[in-house]
Design an enzyme around this catalytic site. Structure first.
Site, PDB file in Angstrom:
ATOM      1  N   ARG A 111      -1.914  -6.426  -8.302  1.00 16.99           N
ATOM      2  CA  ARG A 111      -0.852  -7.409  -8.052  1.00 16.99           C
ATOM      3  C   ARG A 111      -0.889  -8.531  -9.061  1.00 16.99           C
ATOM      4  O   ARG A 111       0.139  -9.029  -9.486  1.00 16.99           O
ATOM      5  CB  ARG A 111      -1.015  -7.996  -6.635  1.00 16.99           C
ATOM      6  CG  ARG A 111      -0.670  -7.034  -5.549  1.00 16.99           C
ATOM      7  CD  ARG A 111      -1.217  -7.483  -4.221  1.00 16.99           C
ATOM      8  NE  ARG A 111      -2.666  -7.333  -4.207  1.00 16.99           N
ATOM      9  CZ  ARG A 111      -3.430  -7.553  -3.159  1.00 16.99           C
ATOM     10  NH1 ARG A 111      -2.895  -7.961  -2.031  1.00 16.99           N
ATOM     11  NH2 ARG A 111      -4.728  -7.370  -3.218  1.00 16.99           N
TER      12      ARG A 111
ATOM     13  N   LYS B 199     -18.144  -6.645   7.581  1.00 16.64           N
ATOM     14  CA  LYS B 199     -16.771  -7.148   7.648  1.00 16.64           C
ATOM     15  C   LYS B 199     -16.287  -7.195   9.090  1.00 16.64           C
ATOM     16  O   LYS B 199     -16.588  -6.300   9.885  1.00 16.64           O
ATOM     17  CB  LYS B 199     -15.857  -6.217   6.841  1.00 16.64           C
ATOM     18  CG  LYS B 199     -15.036  -6.953   5.782  1.00 16.64           C
ATOM     19  CD  LYS B 199     -14.265  -5.959   4.945  1.00 16.64           C
ATOM     20  CE  LYS B 199     -13.265  -6.661   4.046  1.00 16.64           C
ATOM     21  NZ  LYS B 199     -12.596  -5.723   3.147  1.00 16.64           N
TER      22      LYS B 199
ATOM     23  N   HIS C  42       0.843  -1.210   0.000  1.00 19.28           N
ATOM     24  CA  HIS C  42       0.000   0.000   0.000  1.00 19.28           C
ATOM     25  C   HIS C  42       0.877   1.259   0.000  1.00 19.28           C
ATOM     26  O   HIS C  42       0.647   2.195  -0.757  1.00 19.28           O
ATOM     27  CB  HIS C  42      -0.890   0.059   1.251  1.00 19.28           C
ATOM     28  CG  HIS C  42      -1.900  -1.044   1.379  1.00 19.28           C
ATOM     29  ND1 HIS C  42      -2.069  -1.766   2.537  1.00 19.28           N
ATOM     30  CD2 HIS C  42      -2.788  -1.538   0.499  1.00 19.28           C
ATOM     31  CE1 HIS C  42      -3.040  -2.650   2.368  1.00 19.28           C
ATOM     32  NE2 HIS C  42      -3.487  -2.537   1.137  1.00 19.28           N
TER      33      HIS C  42
ATOM     34  N   SER D 255      -2.675  -7.908   2.946  1.00 19.04           N
ATOM     35  CA  SER D 255      -3.102  -7.716   4.343  1.00 19.04           C
ATOM     36  C   SER D 255      -3.657  -9.014   4.911  1.00 19.04           C
ATOM     37  O   SER D 255      -3.482  -9.311   6.103  1.00 19.04           O
ATOM     38  CB  SER D 255      -4.181  -6.633   4.429  1.00 19.04           C
ATOM     39  OG  SER D 255      -3.677  -5.386   4.054  1.00 19.04           O
TER      40      SER D 255
HETATM   41  P1  ADP Z   1      -9.657  -3.866  -0.037  1.00 24.49           P
HETATM   42  O1  ADP Z   1     -10.205  -3.961   1.330  1.00 24.49           O
HETATM   43  O2  ADP Z   1     -10.402  -2.952  -0.961  1.00 24.49           O
HETATM   44  O3  ADP Z   1      -9.251  -5.181  -0.675  1.00 24.49           O
HETATM   45  P2  ADP Z   1      -6.940  -3.416   0.678  1.00 24.49           P
HETATM   46  O4  ADP Z   1      -6.745  -2.632   1.915  1.00 24.49           O
HETATM   47  O5  ADP Z   1      -6.624  -4.869   0.749  1.00 24.49           O
HETATM   48  O6  ADP Z   1      -8.344  -3.074   0.136  1.00 24.49           O
HETATM   49  O7  ADP Z   1      -6.088  -2.782  -0.516  1.00 24.49           O
HETATM   50  C1  ADP Z   1      -6.294  -1.500  -1.025  1.00 24.49           C
HETATM   51  C2  ADP Z   1      -5.625  -1.358  -2.384  1.00 24.49           C
HETATM   52  O8  ADP Z   1      -4.256  -1.667  -2.287  1.00 24.49           O
HETATM   53  C3  ADP Z   1      -6.162  -2.288  -3.460  1.00 24.49           C
HETATM   54  O9  ADP Z   1      -6.191  -1.596  -4.694  1.00 24.49           O
HETATM   55  C4  ADP Z   1      -5.161  -3.397  -3.537  1.00 24.49           C
HETATM   56  O10 ADP Z   1      -5.119  -3.999  -4.820  1.00 24.49           O
HETATM   57  C5  ADP Z   1      -3.895  -2.623  -3.275  1.00 24.49           C
HETATM   58  N1  ADP Z   1      -2.823  -3.471  -2.750  1.00 24.49           N
HETATM   59  C6  ADP Z   1      -2.897  -4.324  -1.714  1.00 24.49           C
HETATM   60  N2  ADP Z   1      -1.707  -4.947  -1.521  1.00 24.49           N
HETATM   61  C7  ADP Z   1      -0.866  -4.472  -2.493  1.00 24.49           C
HETATM   62  C8  ADP Z   1       0.500  -4.744  -2.851  1.00 24.49           C
HETATM   63  N3  ADP Z   1       1.238  -5.634  -2.192  1.00 24.49           N
HETATM   64  N4  ADP Z   1       1.037  -4.068  -3.891  1.00 24.49           N
HETATM   65  C9  ADP Z   1       0.270  -3.166  -4.576  1.00 24.49           C
HETATM   66  N5  ADP Z   1      -1.018  -2.886  -4.305  1.00 24.49           N
HETATM   67  C10 ADP Z   1      -1.582  -3.516  -3.274  1.00 24.49           C
END
Ligand code: ADP
Length: 152
Positions: free
Chosen positions: A91, A42, A18, A129
């Site tokens: 990703r 959630k 992120h 995450s």
């Molecule tokens: P959500 O709850 O919408 O899935 P996340 O908090 O998991 O959101 O992720 C928010 C954004 O960050 C999403 O666009 C996700 O694709 C991106 N993201 C998550 N992990 C990575 C990573 N390792 N590299 C690049 N982008 C990421």
């Protein structure tokens, strides 16, 4: 007009993936708003307060990053703060298929809001995450996947 982008997500917790997306996009916008979405269906590992705190500490050095919480539709949140762009990280091809439909639906709802996709850095594309939470559940070491601010 100020160019504002929203980077929406749960950030449960924020990861280096992120952080990388946000920092890489900073030169493109006047301001990036990290939107912590709330979904009542959630169950979160970290409370909203802690997730917000981790993000604020991670970007304490950057003046053009704001952190806000929101509930409801991301496009409505964008409109309410005058943001015309949504940032999403990609990703995998699975991320793309999922995100493509959401981006198109969002654009149908609010044609003024465009989604910008940024391809993950290869050395961070395995980080999620979800897996970080699984490791934390068993008291594993997640320090190579998350900013220093993230602690149990
Ligand atoms: P959500 O709850 O919408 O899935 P996340 O908090 O998991 O959101 O992720 C928010 C954004 O960050 C999403 O666009 C996700 O694709 C991106 N993201 C998550 N992990 C990575 C990573 N390792 N590299 C690049 N982008 C990421």
């Amino acid at each position: 007009m100020k160019k504002i982008a929203v980077f929406p997500g749960s950030f449960d917790p924020i990861t280096l993936g992120h952080e990388s997306i946000v920092r890489r996009c900073l030169p493109l916008f006047d301001e990036i708003v990290i939107g912590i979405g709330y979904n009542s269906n959630k169950h979160y590992f970290f409370s909203q307060d802690r997730r917000e705190h981790f993000i604020r500490q991670t970007f304490a050095d950057a003046s053009n990053i704001r952190v806000e919480r929101y509930s409801g539709l991301t496009v409505d949140f964008c409109k309410s703060i005058g943001a015309n762009y949504i940032l999403r990280g990609l990703r995998t091809s699975a991320d793309y298929e999922f995100e493509r439909a959401i981006a198109q639906m969002n654009r149908a709802l609010h044609p003024g809001v465009d989604t910008i996709f940024v391809v993950a850095d290869p050395h961070l594309s395995h980080i999620s995450s979800t897996i970080v939470r699984d490791i934390l559940l068993y008291q594993g070491d997640v320090s190579q996947f998350v900013p220093k601010s993230v602690t149990l």
